[in-house]
Design a protein around this motif. Structure first.
Motif, PDB file in Angstrom:
ATOM      1  N   ARG A 168       0.822  -1.214   0.000  1.00 29.06           N
ATOM      2  CA  ARG A 168       0.000   0.000   0.000  1.00 29.06           C
ATOM      3  C   ARG A 168       0.855   1.262   0.000  1.00 29.06           C
ATOM      4  N   GLN A 169       2.175   1.075  -0.029  1.00 33.86           N
ATOM      5  CA  GLN A 169       3.097   2.178  -0.192  1.00 33.86           C
ATOM      6  C   GLN A 169       4.091   1.825  -1.289  1.00 33.86           C
ATOM      7  N   GLY A 170       4.828   2.808  -1.763  1.00 37.48           N
ATOM      8  CA  GLY A 170       5.786   2.555  -2.826  1.00 37.48           C
ATOM      9  C   GLY A 170       6.819   3.662  -2.884  1.00 37.48           C
ATOM     10  N   ILE A 171       7.817   3.498  -3.739  1.00 37.54           N
ATOM     11  CA  ILE A 171       8.866   4.500  -3.869  1.00 37.54           C
ATOM     12  C   ILE A 171       8.333   5.739  -4.583  1.00 37.54           C
ATOM     13  N   LYS A 172       8.634   6.910  -4.007  1.00 38.10           N
ATOM     14  CA  LYS A 172       8.303   8.181  -4.646  1.00 38.10           C
ATOM     15  C   LYS A 172       9.571   8.803  -5.221  1.00 38.10           C
ATOM     16  N   ARG A 173      10.448   9.290  -4.357  1.00 39.71           N
ATOM     17  CA  ARG A 173      11.732   9.846  -4.812  1.00 39.71           C
ATOM     18  C   ARG A 173      12.777   8.752  -4.687  1.00 39.71           C
ATOM     19  N   LEU A 174      13.385   8.389  -5.809  1.00 36.86           N
ATOM     20  CA  LEU A 174      14.372   7.309  -5.823  1.00 36.86           C
ATOM     21  C   LEU A 174      15.682   7.786  -5.208  1.00 36.86           C
ATOM     22  N   ALA A 175      16.284   6.949  -4.376  1.00 40.64           N
ATOM     23  CA  ALA A 175      17.574   7.270  -3.774  1.00 40.64           C
ATOM     24  C   ALA A 175      18.649   7.378  -4.854  1.00 40.64           C
ATOM     25  N   PRO A 176      19.609   8.278  -4.698  1.00 42.62           N
ATOM     26  CA  PRO A 176      20.626   8.501  -5.728  1.00 42.62           C
ATOM     27  C   PRO A 176      21.452   7.265  -6.095  1.00 42.62           C
ATOM     28  N   ASP A 177      21.652   6.356  -5.140  1.00 44.07           N
ATOM     29  CA  ASP A 177      22.492   5.187  -5.404  1.00 44.07           C
ATOM     30  C   ASP A 177      21.727   4.013  -6.006  1.00 44.07           C
ATOM     31  N   LEU A 178      20.437   4.208  -6.313  1.00 48.19           N
ATOM     32  CA  LEU A 178      19.630   3.134  -6.880  1.00 48.19           C
ATOM     33  C   LEU A 178      19.238   3.441  -8.323  1.00 48.19           C
ATOM     34  N   VAL A 179      19.000   2.374  -9.072  1.00 49.04           N
ATOM     35  CA  VAL A 179      18.531   2.451 -10.456  1.00 49.04           C
ATOM     36  C   VAL A 179      17.253   1.638 -10.568  1.00 49.04           C
ATOM     37  N   VAL A 180      16.235   2.173 -11.220  1.00 51.55           N
ATOM     38  CA  VAL A 180      14.989   1.433 -11.445  1.00 51.55           C
ATOM     39  C   VAL A 180      15.200   0.407 -12.549  1.00 51.55           C
ATOM     40  N   THR A 181      14.851  -0.854 -12.276  1.00 56.84           N
ATOM     41  CA  THR A 181      15.039  -1.906 -13.277  1.00 56.84           C
ATOM     42  C   THR A 181      13.740  -2.601 -13.677  1.00 56.84           C
ATOM     43  N   ALA A 182      12.624  -2.254 -13.028  1.00 56.53           N
ATOM     44  CA  ALA A 182      11.315  -2.774 -13.459  1.00 56.53           C
ATOM     45  C   ALA A 182      10.213  -1.875 -12.901  1.00 56.53           C
ATOM     46  N   ARG A 183       9.141  -1.749 -13.692  1.00 53.74           N
ATOM     47  CA  ARG A 183       7.975  -0.960 -13.287  1.00 53.74           C
ATOM     48  C   ARG A 183       6.704  -1.736 -13.591  1.00 53.74           C
ATOM     49  N   ASP A 184       5.634  -1.304 -12.944  1.00 53.26           N
ATOM     50  CA  ASP A 184       4.295  -1.771 -13.290  1.00 53.26           C
ATOM     51  C   ASP A 184       3.852  -0.973 -14.523  1.00 53.26           C
ATOM     52  N   PRO A 185       3.614  -1.627 -15.659  1.00 49.33           N
ATOM     53  CA  PRO A 185       3.261  -0.881 -16.870  1.00 49.33           C
ATOM     54  C   PRO A 185       1.915  -0.164 -16.769  1.00 49.33           C
ATOM     55  N   ARG A 186       1.096  -0.505 -15.786  1.00 51.29           N
ATOM     56  CA  ARG A 186      -0.208   0.132 -15.649  1.00 51.29           C
ATOM     57  C   ARG A 186      -0.098   1.579 -15.179  1.00 51.29           C
ATOM     58  N   ASP A 187       0.813   1.837 -14.241  1.00 49.26           N
ATOM     59  CA  ASP A 187       0.883   3.181 -13.664  1.00 49.26           C
ATOM     60  C   ASP A 187       2.302   3.659 -13.388  1.00 49.26           C
ATOM     61  N   GLY A 188       3.299   2.862 -13.760  1.00 44.97           N
ATOM     62  CA  GLY A 188       4.681   3.272 -13.574  1.00 44.97           C
ATOM     63  C   GLY A 188       5.255   3.024 -12.200  1.00 44.97           C
ATOM     64  N   THR A 189       4.499   2.397 -11.301  1.00 41.51           N
ATOM     65  CA  THR A 189       5.011   2.097  -9.961  1.00 41.51           C
ATOM     66  C   THR A 189       6.318   1.307 -10.060  1.00 41.51           C
ATOM     67  N   ILE A 190       7.295   1.709  -9.272  1.00 44.56           N
ATOM     68  CA  ILE A 190       8.596   1.032  -9.283  1.00 44.56           C
ATOM     69  C   ILE A 190       8.465  -0.344  -8.649  1.00 44.56           C
ATOM     70  N   GLU A 191       8.879  -1.369  -9.384  1.00 43.13           N
ATOM     71  CA  GLU A 191       8.748  -2.752  -8.929  1.00 43.13           C
ATOM     72  C   GLU A 191      10.085  -3.427  -8.650  1.00 43.13           C
ATOM     73  N   ALA A 192      11.192  -2.852  -9.131  1.00 44.70           N
ATOM     74  CA  ALA A 192      12.504  -3.422  -8.842  1.00 44.70           C
ATOM     75  C   ALA A 192      13.563  -2.339  -8.956  1.00 44.70           C
ATOM     76  N   VAL A 193      14.574  -2.446  -8.092  1.00 43.97           N
ATOM     77  CA  VAL A 193      15.710  -1.529  -8.123  1.00 43.97           C
ATOM     78  C   VAL A 193      16.985  -2.332  -7.921  1.00 43.97           C
ATOM     79  N   GLU A 194      18.098  -1.733  -8.317  1.00 39.33           N
ATOM     80  CA  GLU A 194      19.392  -2.321  -8.008  1.00 39.33           C
ATOM     81  C   GLU A 194      20.380  -1.201  -7.733  1.00 39.33           C
ATOM     82  N   GLY A 195      21.510  -1.555  -7.112  1.00 43.10           N
ATOM     83  CA  GLY A 195      22.514  -0.559  -6.793  1.00 43.10           C
ATOM     84  C   GLY A 195      23.255  -0.088  -8.031  1.00 43.10           C
ATOM     85  N   ARG A 196      23.643   1.180  -8.026  1.00 41.07           N
ATOM     86  CA  ARG A 196      24.429   1.711  -9.132  1.00 41.07           C
ATOM     87  C   ARG A 196      25.823   1.063  -9.154  1.00 41.07           C
ATOM     88  N   GLY A 197      26.359   0.932 -10.358  1.00 39.48           N
ATOM     89  CA  GLY A 197      27.696   0.372 -10.486  1.00 39.48           C
ATOM     90  C   GLY A 197      27.761  -1.052  -9.952  1.00 39.48           C
TER      91      GLY A 197
END
Length: 229
Positions: A168-197
């Motif tokens: 019932r909650q989700g990421i709003k502002r992504l942390a600088p050290d993370l990269v978005v690697t998957a989203r929900d195509p319905r509304d863009g909700t972030i579904e996966a992240v990984e560390g930079r580098g």
């Protein structure tokens, strides 16, 4: 060969309800996923932040499990959702675990609440209320994935792979050290992240432990954690 020790953050649950008896709780399927991958799961009960170093010293990798909302206090906002689904003690302890795991450069795999808390720990913020992301049945899936090519997630999941949804909650502002690697195509909700580098961090918004018995890709997430992350 020595097994990889994977620490799993535990929650607390009163059983039976209103009995006054509190148990350390974690989804059994999280531990089973690690064992099936050849790792050795160890449950870490909620403690005080000063214990974080000792716990991280004894494990090889860390899983941040699902559970309550993350307190908005930690990303500088007022609580907008009237709910008892918060645990300040858990937030404080797991933030200390994250800081210590990052310091020791030990891999972190974050699930649902775990991904949200990790984002907050690294300087991000959360949507305090998201709609239409809680499926009725525990079993089964809710929607597909839009996967970023050439990411860690893309090695395991194809475009349109089906996942479950219990948040019932989700990421709003992504942390600088993370990269978005998957989203929900319905509304863009972030579904996966990984560390930079080369940061050994992987987070998913869904619960792979509920799907891994019947889905090879979700079991491969645990294989990846144990053997590659």
């Amino acid at each position: 060969m020595k097994k990889v020790i994977v620490g799993i953050t535990g929650n607390e649950k009163e059983m039976p309800p209103m009995s006054g008896l509190t148990y350390v709780a974690v989804a059994r399927d999280l531990a089973e996923g690690i064992k099936a991958a050849g790792g050795l799961p160890v449950v870490i009960p909620i403690g005080t932040p000063d214990l974080a170093k000792d716990y991280v010293d004894m494990i090889d990798k860390l899983i941040l499990s699902g559970g309550q909302h993350v307190s908005p206090h930690f990303y500088g906002e007022k609580q907008m959702v009237d709910s008892d689904e918060y645990s300040l003690a858990r937030d404080e302890f797991e933030l200390a675990l994250i800081a210590e795991a990052l310091k020791q450069k030990k891999p972190i795999f974050a699930v649902c609440r775990g991904m949200q808390l990790l984002n907050v720990a690294l300087g991000g913020s959360l949507e305090q209320e998201v709609r239409d992301h809680w499926q009725e049945e525990l079993e089964g899936t809710s929607h597909g994935l839009q996967v970023r090519p050439n990411s860690r997630v893309s090695q395991l999941f194809g475009q349109g792979s089906q996942i479950n949804s219990f948040h019932r909650q989700g990421i709003k502002r992504l942390a600088p050290d993370l990269v978005v690697t998957a989203r929900d195509p319905r509304d863009g909700t972030i579904e996966a992240v990984e560390g930079r580098g080369s940061m050994p961090i992987l987070g998913v918004q869904w619960h792979p432990e509920f799907l891994c018995k019947d889905c090879q890709s979700n079991q491969q997430l645990f294989d990846y954690l144990v053997h590659q992350l």
